[in-house]
Design an enzyme around this catalytic site. Structure first.
Site, PDB file in Angstrom:
ATOM      1  N   HIS A   1       0.902  -1.374  -0.124  1.00 24.61           N
ATOM      2  CA  HIS A   1      -0.093   0.013   0.012  1.00 24.61           C
ATOM      3  C   HIS A   1       0.919   1.231  -0.032  1.00 24.61           C
ATOM      4  CE1 HIS A   1      -3.591  -2.355   1.704  1.00 24.61           C
ATOM      5  NE2 HIS A   1      -3.169  -2.749   0.833  1.00 24.61           N
TER       6      HIS A   1
ATOM      7  N   TYR B   1     -18.645   4.617   3.794  1.00 26.64           N
ATOM      8  CA  TYR B   1     -19.675   5.347   4.509  1.00 26.64           C
ATOM      9  C   TYR B   1     -19.845   4.887   5.863  1.00 26.64           C
ATOM     10  CZ  TYR B   1     -21.256   6.310  -0.233  1.00 26.64           C
ATOM     11  OH  TYR B   1     -21.152   6.605  -1.471  1.00 26.64           O
TER      12      TYR B   1
ATOM     13  N   ARG C   1      -6.512   4.940   2.714  1.00 29.79           N
ATOM     14  CA  ARG C   1      -5.924   3.326   2.829  1.00 29.79           C
ATOM     15  C   ARG C   1      -4.851   3.279   1.703  1.00 29.79           C
ATOM     16  NH1 ARG C   1      -7.060  -1.869   0.784  1.00 29.79           N
ATOM     17  NH2 ARG C   1      -6.596  -3.326   2.434  1.00 29.79           N
TER      18      ARG C   1
ATOM     19  N   ASP D   1     -21.593   3.322   7.857  1.00 24.57           N
ATOM     20  CA  ASP D   1     -23.020   2.554   7.892  1.00 24.57           C
ATOM     21  C   ASP D   1     -22.836   1.329   8.481  1.00 24.57           C
ATOM     22  OD1 ASP D   1     -21.215   1.206   6.145  1.00 24.57           O
ATOM     23  OD2 ASP D   1     -22.547   1.650   4.356  1.00 24.57           O
TER      24      ASP D   1
ATOM     25  N   GLU E   1     -18.195   0.755  12.947  1.00 29.40           N
ATOM     26  CA  GLU E   1     -17.807   1.893  12.470  1.00 29.40           C
ATOM     27  C   GLU E   1     -18.681   3.102  13.419  1.00 29.40           C
ATOM     28  OE1 GLU E   1     -19.071   1.486   8.363  1.00 29.40           O
ATOM     29  OE2 GLU E   1     -17.232   1.306   7.845  1.00 29.40           O
TER      30      GLU E   1
ATOM     31  N   ASP F   1      -1.247   3.505   3.279  1.00 28.50           N
ATOM     32  CA  ASP F   1      -0.965   3.103   4.754  1.00 28.50           C
ATOM     33  C   ASP F   1      -0.006   2.018   5.094  1.00 28.50           C
ATOM     34  OD1 ASP F   1      -2.410   0.742   4.039  1.00 28.50           O
ATOM     35  OD2 ASP F   1      -3.934   1.179   5.566  1.00 28.50           O
TER      36      ASP F   1
ATOM     37  N   ALA G   1     -14.925   2.187   6.759  1.00 27.49           N
ATOM     38  CA  ALA G   1     -14.601   1.828   5.309  1.00 27.49           C
ATOM     39  C   ALA G   1     -15.868   2.388   4.453  1.00 27.49           C
ATOM     40  CB  ALA G   1     -14.405   0.286   5.184  1.00 27.49           C
TER      41      ALA G   1
ATOM     42  N   GLY H   1     -10.141  -0.225  -0.852  1.00 27.60           N
ATOM     43  CA  GLY H   1     -10.562  -0.888   0.155  1.00 27.60           C
ATOM     44  C   GLY H   1      -9.998  -2.136   0.565  1.00 27.60           C
TER      45      GLY H   1
HETATM   46 CA   LIG Z   1     -18.738   1.577   6.166  1.00 23.67          CA
END
Ligand SMILES: [Ca+2]
Ligand SMILES: [Ca+2]
Ligand SMILES: [Ca+2]
Length: 484
Positions: A179, A305, A263, A307, A343, A198, A303, A281
């Site tokens: 990465h 949103y 990331r 959510d 999250e 990262d 990661a 991702g």
């Molecule tokens: Ca998410």
């Protein structure tokens, strides 16, 4: 898809001319959150309506990573593994090496000669015939190896067609075994913007390294030129490498950091005055972000949103009482000793949700059987020509795993107080499907020819929809010419 996890294949010379792409009209439709997805969205099944004729411009490029349209009408390409900048005549594919950079240290999938930015006044007779590059080098003068990155400036001589007179702009940037980010772009404000990954920390072979994408430097670190927090960041520099006086103050400290919580941002581009990045991702939620000063893009706490869908942050380095080193990494099943955080339990100041994801999947999506719902985004450019109807002001994004280019219309934010700052992205439409991994893209000034460069190895979606390692045109420059 983490490149470090990719199996190797033997690069081979492309031998099959590409076909004319005649494809049905459709767009990608977001999936309903309630349903149980039955297939992996990285397999693109519908494409834009325009017709393009494709051809191989040249091949045998050693890991082409950046492609830029030069003011001399040549395509300027960095070769990550080849450690050189090559100028390619788009008419006949002939190559001229502008420089081979012997200091480049390259042994892995995400190191070597990476990004390149041409000075906007290159070859305009203003005494600024400069080319900026990002590359990895061995920062240990002894027998050991300390992988680091630097930003270096070269001067181009049009008489000799060579780059020389190296000046290190900023050196000693951290770089790991995974990465790496590495894009370099010239901003409309005359600053350089650099994307940093990262380092793959908290993941795969680096699972016991604490992820530092949320870390910010102290004043003492900045004063000591200690750039160790520059992981998972977008940096903004003056052309001499110094810290711009109007960079954001984060946690009380001004540094090169422009935004954080990234990331693996492998794409970076300005659309007018708006900066966008693309980043990989983990198992879902590749992102395209509108990058704003001081913004926190969430990783690794969030990661995509915020959510709580298909992602929970598991901090392997904080495993207790079992030390991380005693554990076996399993992305799906961290042991109970590894702290986990939803999250929705993360309190991230100035969190910036993505402008677009590839792909946000509900918890009902079965990662184990269907695979990572990611497209592996890389280079981006803006399509600003009037040539192709409907394309003016679009963001073009290369995909490595899906083997396509996504076009997203740039749209006004209806809530914006400032006109002509298109900061929203329309529905992605796919084009140019081949059995390749598209690493970067550029549009010719005529707006009719679009060029992409391809990886020499790795996996992409094959004809059956399954991943294949047998790339059709490894290490190539391909042209797609609009045909109506
Ligand atoms: Ca998410
Ligand atoms: Ca050494
Ligand atoms: Ca994010």
């Amino acid at each position: 898809m983490p490149q470090s996890a990719l199996a190797l294949t033997h690069p081979r010379i492309a031998r099959v001319p590409l076909l004319v792409t005649l494809l049905a009209a459709a767009t990608l439709v977001p999936r309903a959150q309630e349903s149980v997805p039955a297939q992996n969205p990285r397999v693109v099944t519908s494409y834009g309506p325009e017709t393009f004729v494709s051809r191989i411009v040249t091949t045998n490029l050693a890991g082409p990573w950046e492609v830029a349209w030069g003011p001399d009408g040549f395509l300027w390409v960095t070769e990550r593994v080849g450690k050189r900048i090559t100028r390619i005549n788009p008419a006949d594919g002939s190559k001229t090496v502008a420089i081979t950079i012997d200091q480049v240290y390259q042994t892995l999938a995400q190191d070597g000669l990476l990004g390149m930015a041409l000075h906007p006044d290159l070859l305009k007779g203003k005494g600024t015939d400069y080319v900026y590059v990002a590359y990895t080098y061995d920062g240990d003068p002894g027998s050991g190896v300390k992988l680091q990155m630097k930003i270096r400036r070269y001067t181009y001589d049009p008489q000799t067609q060579h780059l020389s007179s190296p000046v290190d702009v900023l050196a000693g940037l951290p770089h790991g075994t995974d990465h790496g980010g590495g894009r370099v772009v010239f901003g409309p404000d005359g600053k350089l913007y650099i994307s940093r990954g990262d380092q793959g920390s908290n993941f795969l072979a680096n699972y016991c390294n604490r992820n530092r994408a949320q870390d910010l430097p102290t004043l003492a670190e900045v004063q000591a030129a200690d750039w160790s927090t520059y992981q998972g960041k977008i940096l903004r520099l003056n052309l001499d490498g110094s810290i711009p006086r109007d960079n954001p103050v984060l946690n009380g400290v001004r540094s090169h950091i422009y935004s954080y919580g990234h990331r693996n941002p492998q794409g970076l581009v300005f659309a007018g005055r708006r900066l966008f990045d693309s980043e990989h991702g983990e198992s879902i939620d590749d992102e395209v972000n509108l990058v704003e000063a001081g913004g926190n893009y969430g990783w690794p706490l969030i990661a995509g949103y915020q959510d709580d869908q298909s992602y929970v942050y598991a901090n392997w380095s904080a495993s207790s009482p079992q030390p991380c080193a005693s554990l076996k990494f399993d992305v799906f099943n961290p042991p109970a000793s590894v702290p986990r955080q939803k999250e929705s339990d993360a309190h991230v100041a100035n969190f910036k949700p993505p402008a677009k994801t590839f792909f946000t999947m509900p918890n009902t999506y079965d990662l184990r059987t269907l695979g990572n719902a990611t497209t592996a985004p890389a280079g981006m450019k803006v399509y600003s020509s009037p040539a192709i109807p409907g394309w003016h002001d679009s963001l073009l994004l290369t995909s490595m795993i899906s083997g396509v280019v996504f076009r997203m219309p740039l749209l006004e934010n209806p809530k914006s107080q400032t006109p002509n700052l298109k900061s929203q992205l329309g529905t992605p439409v796919a084009y140019f499907k081949t059995g390749n991994r598209y690493r970067d893209i550029v549009v010719a000034p005529d707006g009719v020819r679009i060029f992409v460069v391809t990886d020499t190895q790795g996996r992409t979606v094959g004809p059956s929809g399954a991943l294949v390692q047998d790339l059709v045109n490894p290490g190539s420059l391909l042209e797609f010419r609009w045909a109506g």
